[in-house]
Design an enzyme around this catalytic site. Structure first.
Site, PDB file in Angstrom:
ATOM      1  N   HIS A 215       2.952   4.169  -1.281  1.00 14.45           N
ATOM      2  CA  HIS A 215       1.663   4.444  -1.012  1.00 14.45           C
ATOM      3  C   HIS A 215       1.040   4.298   0.314  1.00 14.45           C
ATOM      4  O   HIS A 215       1.493   3.334   1.133  1.00 14.45           O
ATOM      5  CB  HIS A 215       0.562   3.467  -2.105  1.00 14.45           C
ATOM      6  CG  HIS A 215       0.746   2.144  -1.736  1.00 14.45           C
ATOM      7  ND1 HIS A 215      -0.229   1.296  -0.739  1.00 14.45           N
ATOM      8  CD2 HIS A 215       1.376   0.895  -1.939  1.00 14.45           C
ATOM      9  CE1 HIS A 215       0.090   0.063  -0.792  1.00 14.45           C
ATOM     10  NE2 HIS A 215       1.138  -0.264  -1.701  1.00 14.45           N
TER      11      HIS A 215
ATOM     12  N   HIS B 129      -1.636  -8.185   2.380  1.00 11.70           N
ATOM     13  CA  HIS B 129      -3.152  -8.138   2.062  1.00 11.70           C
ATOM     14  C   HIS B 129      -3.798  -8.928   2.891  1.00 11.70           C
ATOM     15  O   HIS B 129      -4.689  -9.666   2.687  1.00 11.70           O
ATOM     16  CB  HIS B 129      -3.434  -8.407   0.678  1.00 11.70           C
ATOM     17  CG  HIS B 129      -2.747  -7.683  -0.369  1.00 11.70           C
ATOM     18  ND1 HIS B 129      -2.848  -7.646  -1.916  1.00 11.70           N
ATOM     19  CD2 HIS B 129      -1.956  -6.556  -0.316  1.00 11.70           C
ATOM     20  CE1 HIS B 129      -2.158  -6.906  -2.480  1.00 11.70           C
ATOM     21  NE2 HIS B 129      -1.684  -6.128  -1.720  1.00 11.70           N
TER      22      HIS B 129
ATOM     23  N   ASP C  51       3.455  -3.602   3.295  1.00 15.90           N
ATOM     24  CA  ASP C  51       2.553  -3.105   2.107  1.00 15.90           C
ATOM     25  C   ASP C  51       1.550  -1.994   2.591  1.00 15.90           C
ATOM     26  O   ASP C  51       0.488  -2.291   2.761  1.00 15.90           O
ATOM     27  CB  ASP C  51       2.001  -4.199   1.498  1.00 15.90           C
ATOM     28  CG  ASP C  51       1.429  -3.738   0.177  1.00 15.90           C
ATOM     29  OD1 ASP C  51       0.513  -4.780  -0.181  1.00 15.90           O
ATOM     30  OD2 ASP C  51       1.601  -2.660  -0.332  1.00 15.90           O
TER      31      ASP C  51
ATOM     32  N   ASP D 140       7.655   0.445  -2.433  1.00 18.36           N
ATOM     33  CA  ASP D 140       6.550  -0.436  -2.035  1.00 18.36           C
ATOM     34  C   ASP D 140       6.802  -1.625  -1.716  1.00 18.36           C
ATOM     35  O   ASP D 140       7.414  -2.557  -2.511  1.00 18.36           O
ATOM     36  CB  ASP D 140       5.562  -0.557  -3.277  1.00 18.36           C
ATOM     37  CG  ASP D 140       4.185  -1.181  -2.818  1.00 18.36           C
ATOM     38  OD1 ASP D 140       3.243  -1.293  -3.836  1.00 18.36           O
ATOM     39  OD2 ASP D 140       3.849  -1.417  -1.667  1.00 18.36           O
TER      40      ASP D 140
ATOM     41  N   GLU E 210      -3.776   3.066  -3.979  1.00 20.75           N
ATOM     42  CA  GLU E 210      -2.846   2.090  -4.879  1.00 20.75           C
ATOM     43  C   GLU E 210      -3.339   0.832  -5.265  1.00 20.75           C
ATOM     44  O   GLU E 210      -3.398   0.109  -6.093  1.00 20.75           O
ATOM     45  CB  GLU E 210      -1.404   1.907  -4.301  1.00 20.75           C
ATOM     46  CG  GLU E 210      -0.280   1.445  -5.202  1.00 20.75           C
ATOM     47  CD  GLU E 210      -0.388  -0.045  -4.993  1.00 20.75           C
ATOM     48  OE1 GLU E 210      -0.964  -0.688  -4.108  1.00 20.75           O
ATOM     49  OE2 GLU E 210       0.277  -0.820  -5.769  1.00 20.75           O
ATOM     50  N   GLU E 211      -3.898   0.110  -3.992  1.00 23.46           N
ATOM     51  CA  GLU E 211      -4.418  -1.236  -3.690  1.00 23.46           C
ATOM     52  C   GLU E 211      -5.789  -1.347  -4.984  1.00 23.46           C
ATOM     53  O   GLU E 211      -5.996  -2.436  -5.473  1.00 23.46           O
ATOM     54  CB  GLU E 211      -4.676  -1.555  -2.650  1.00 23.46           C
ATOM     55  CG  GLU E 211      -3.291  -1.500  -1.607  1.00 23.46           C
ATOM     56  CD  GLU E 211      -2.627  -2.849  -1.752  1.00 23.46           C
ATOM     57  OE1 GLU E 211      -2.533  -3.338  -2.720  1.00 23.46           O
ATOM     58  OE2 GLU E 211      -1.659  -2.785  -1.076  1.00 23.46           O
TER      59      GLU E 211
END
Ligand SMILES: N[C@H](Cc1ccc(I)cc1)C(=O)NO
Ligand SMILES: [Zn+2]
Ligand SMILES: [Zn+2]
Length: 293
Positions: free
Chosen positions: A97, A258, A119, A181, A153-154
């Site tokens: 992603h 994140h 990520d 991922d 995606e998130e």
């Protein structure tokens, strides 16, 4: 049935793949302030990747690079297609992603707030290196191979959900899907952890054989996310065989994701771990792309 019979082609191609190329791609993607699905940065990152994949694949001459627009937000998914020969209506998908989260934090002098190096710039960079190796070897598969960098995606696997549903509605025969991922943070003893949930058990066994054949010394474990934790779940939901080899055990997953600390430096500052996954993806694409029907 899953067959491994293309050693003469796969082995030299894997040998030409390089960690430093993956590192270059991670740096390019992590330089955006964010790659959020709904920000101007996120839309620009999509265009950046389209251009990068077009440049990487130009020498092959038969790779089509296109974007797939999604309703409601500006970030597009990016798709590179290598058309198959006699089994062209069967498709192999390898994906990652393109988007990152958005910290909604104040931008500090333009410092990237959501570099998303692991990520999932790592996964996209892995796909870019597969594309480079396939392009330089001018590989022509029997089945069609699609490399897909998903948007959004998130925020609920929205880009891959659109794509998997569109493929199902068009009746496209996808023979296998591999998701990358988070592939560059080596948090555990084993090198790869095959996710057990929202995946296809038979395809996971095939991946273990590919690793034993082409990645000697790479140690494989398994784990479960417990929820639909990445884009493989979108394909699984449409009844397609999906798999996701993950960088570590769940318990030892990259703690920086994140956040603005998901940097290349915090994933070790090199892409040696990611290279294992990129090689697995290349072997998966070629063996499934050219195996006997
Ligand atoms: N939820 C996933 C991160 C994630 C994926 C797999 C595992 I095991 C642990 C954590 C995510 O943020 N994908 O973008
Ligand atoms: Zn994430
Ligand atoms: Zn992710």
């Amino acid at each position: 049935a899953y067959a491994i019979g293309n050693q003469a082609r796969v082995a030299p191609l894997l040998a030409r793949m390089e960690a430093k190329q993956i590192a270059r791609s991670i740096a390019g993607l992590a330089a955006f302030p964010d790659r959020f699905y709904d920000s101007a940065h996120g839309a620009r990152a999509s265009e950046w990747l389209r251009q990068d994949w077009a440049a990487i694949s130009a020498r092959h001459g038969k790779v089509l690079v296109e974007t797939f627009a999604h309703a409601g937000y500006p970030q597009a998914s990016v798709i590179a297609t290598i058309a198959g020969s006699d089994l062209a209506d069967e498709v192999v998908v390898i994906g990652a992603h393109l988007d990152s989260i958005n910290t909604h934090a104040l931008e500090e002098q333009g410092a990237p707030q959501a570099p998303g190096a692991d990520d999932d710039a790592s996964g996209v960079a892995g796909l870019s290196e597969v594309l480079r190796a396939l392009s330089e070897s001018k590989y022509r598969p029997r089945r069609t191979i699609k490399l897909i960098a998903y948007a959004a995606e998130e925020v609920g696997l929205r880009g891959s959900q659109d794509l998997a549903r569109a493929f199902r509605q068009a009746g496209i025969q996808v023979v296998g899907v591999l998701q990358l991922d988070m592939i560059n943070y080596k948090g555990s003893d084993n090198d790869m952890y095959l996710l057990r949930d929202y995946t296809n058990a038979e395809q996971n066994e095939f991946l273990k054989k590919l690793i034993a054949t082409y990645l000697p010394g790479v140690r494989v474990g398994s784990d479960a996310c417990g929820y639909a934790c990445s884009d493989h779940a979108s394909w699984h939901a449409e009844g397609y065989p999906a798999s996701m080899p993950f960088e570590s055990s769940l318990a030892q997953a990259n703690p920086h994701i994140h956040s603005k600390n998901d940097t290349f430096a915090n994933s070790g500052g090199q892409a040696v771990h990611a290279l294992k996954f990129a090689r697995l993806a290349a072997a998966f694409a070629i063996e499934l792309g050219s195996s006997i029907p």
